[in-house]
Design an enzyme around this catalytic site. Structure first.
Site, PDB file in Angstrom:
ATOM      1  N   HIS A  91       1.896   0.131  14.492  1.00  0.00           N
ATOM      2  CA  HIS A  91       1.017   0.831  13.546  1.00  0.00           C
ATOM      3  C   HIS A  91       0.735   2.240  14.081  1.00  0.00           C
ATOM      4  CE1 HIS A  91      -2.472   1.989  11.204  1.00  0.00           C
ATOM      5  NE2 HIS A  91      -2.048   1.116  10.307  1.00  0.00           N
ATOM      6  N   GLU A 161       4.666   3.574   6.136  1.00  0.00           N
ATOM      7  CA  GLU A 161       3.305   4.107   6.080  1.00  0.00           C
ATOM      8  C   GLU A 161       3.289   5.570   6.512  1.00  0.00           C
ATOM      9  OE1 GLU A 161       0.172   0.840   6.286  1.00  0.00           O
ATOM     10  OE2 GLU A 161       0.611   1.389   8.341  1.00  0.00           O
TER      11      GLU A 161
HETATM   12  P1  PGA Z   1      -5.275   2.481   4.351  1.00  0.00           P
HETATM   13  O1  PGA Z   1      -4.571   1.943   5.699  1.00  0.00           O
HETATM   14  O2  PGA Z   1      -4.940   1.516   3.254  1.00  0.00           O
HETATM   15  O3  PGA Z   1      -6.735   2.494   4.687  1.00  0.00           O
HETATM   16  O4  PGA Z   1      -4.714   3.837   4.096  1.00  0.00           O
HETATM   17  C1  PGA Z   1      -3.295   1.399   5.676  1.00  0.00           C
HETATM   18  C2  PGA Z   1      -2.855   1.119   7.088  1.00  0.00           C
HETATM   19  O5  PGA Z   1      -3.183   1.922   7.982  1.00  0.00           O
HETATM   20  O6  PGA Z   1      -2.206   0.103   7.361  1.00  0.00           O
END
Ligand code: PGA
Length: 247
Positions: A91, A161
């Site tokens: 992440h 992401e």
């Molecule tokens: P968010 O986070 O939905 O708050 O943007 C997603 C993530 O970091 O996995």
């Protein structure tokens, strides 16, 4: 549709965690909906041990350490023994804390060796006119899968992401068209790393300000297989609305 709730450190009481888990169990009855929750570490075994619901439990991270003198580390074997089935790896918030591509690759290997399904997070911090971010993404995926056999690579779930979209609002999330392009690009990379036509089965999620107002449009316009959801997954109202919007 696979929806992974990344609770991060948002949930700070067992009472709240319990309520969100109960809600996920109710929502998992929606057709075609596969729900996974990633609670903070202290609650993992409480939810995962003997869990007979349709909701699966994910860890937010895993150690590269296997056992021994390693204070504070949680091994993949330990997670697996506790009943955890998925693990979020790489992440951006872990990478920002110093996790390198090599560490990510090792975590991938340890997880698969212990029967955990890795949810590999990748994504650029910003975009540039020369599209260097595409090369960056290719590098992240290639190195994360480097230690895995062809068969093991098939078990990986990818969460795209883009860091610039994380923790904002739906208005700042990616557009469906751009997401569609990125998913195609990731599929192309995967087709080079997973033999035959098997890479078409890899599940690709989107994460970064997925909210009830944009999730459906993002899913419809991009063929994403689901979402990794942060802030919208820790409030009863937004989580319910998000799941229902995708059912
Ligand atoms: P968010 O986070 O939905 O708050 O943007 C997603 C993530 O970091 O996995």
């Amino acid at each position: 549709m696979l929806i992974v709730s990344n609770w991060k450190a948002y949930v700070q009481s067992f009472d709240k965690a319990r309520k969100l888990f109960a809600l996920a169990k109710r929502l998992s009855a929606q057709k075609g909906m596969e729900l996974v929750i990633a609670p903070p570490a202290p609650y993992l075994s409480m939810f995962a041990k003997g869990n007979r619901s349709n909701v699966r439990i994910a860890a937010q991270d895993v150690s590269t350490v296997t056992s021994g003198a390693a204070t504070g580390e949680t091994s993949a074997a330990l997670l697996s023994d506790a009943g955890v089935t998925y693990v979020i790896i790489g992440h951006s918030e872990r990478r920002a804390a110093g996790e390198t591509d090599a560490v990510v690759a090792e975590k991938m290997q340890r997880s698969i060796a212990n029967g955990l399904t890795p949810i590999l997070c990748v994504g650029e911090s910003s975009r540039d006119a020369d599209a260097k971010y595409l090369q960056f993404l290719r590098g992240q995926i290639t190195s994360a899968l480097a230690l895995l056999s062809a068969k093991e690579r098939q078990q990986v779930i990818i969460a795209y992401e883009p860091i610039w979209a994380i923790g904002k609002t739906a208005a700042e999330a990616i557009s469906p068209t751009d997401l569609a392009e990125m998913i195609l690009y990731i599929r192309k990379i995967l087709s080079e790393l997973i033999p035959g036509k098997l890479s078409v089965r890899t599940r690709i999620l989107y994460g970064g300000s997925a909210e009830p107002v944009n999730a459906r449009t993002l899913a419809g316009g991009s063929r994403a297989d689901g979402f990794l959801v942060g802030h919208a997954s820790v409030e009863v109202g937004t989580y319910t609305a998000l799941v229902k919007s995708l059912a």
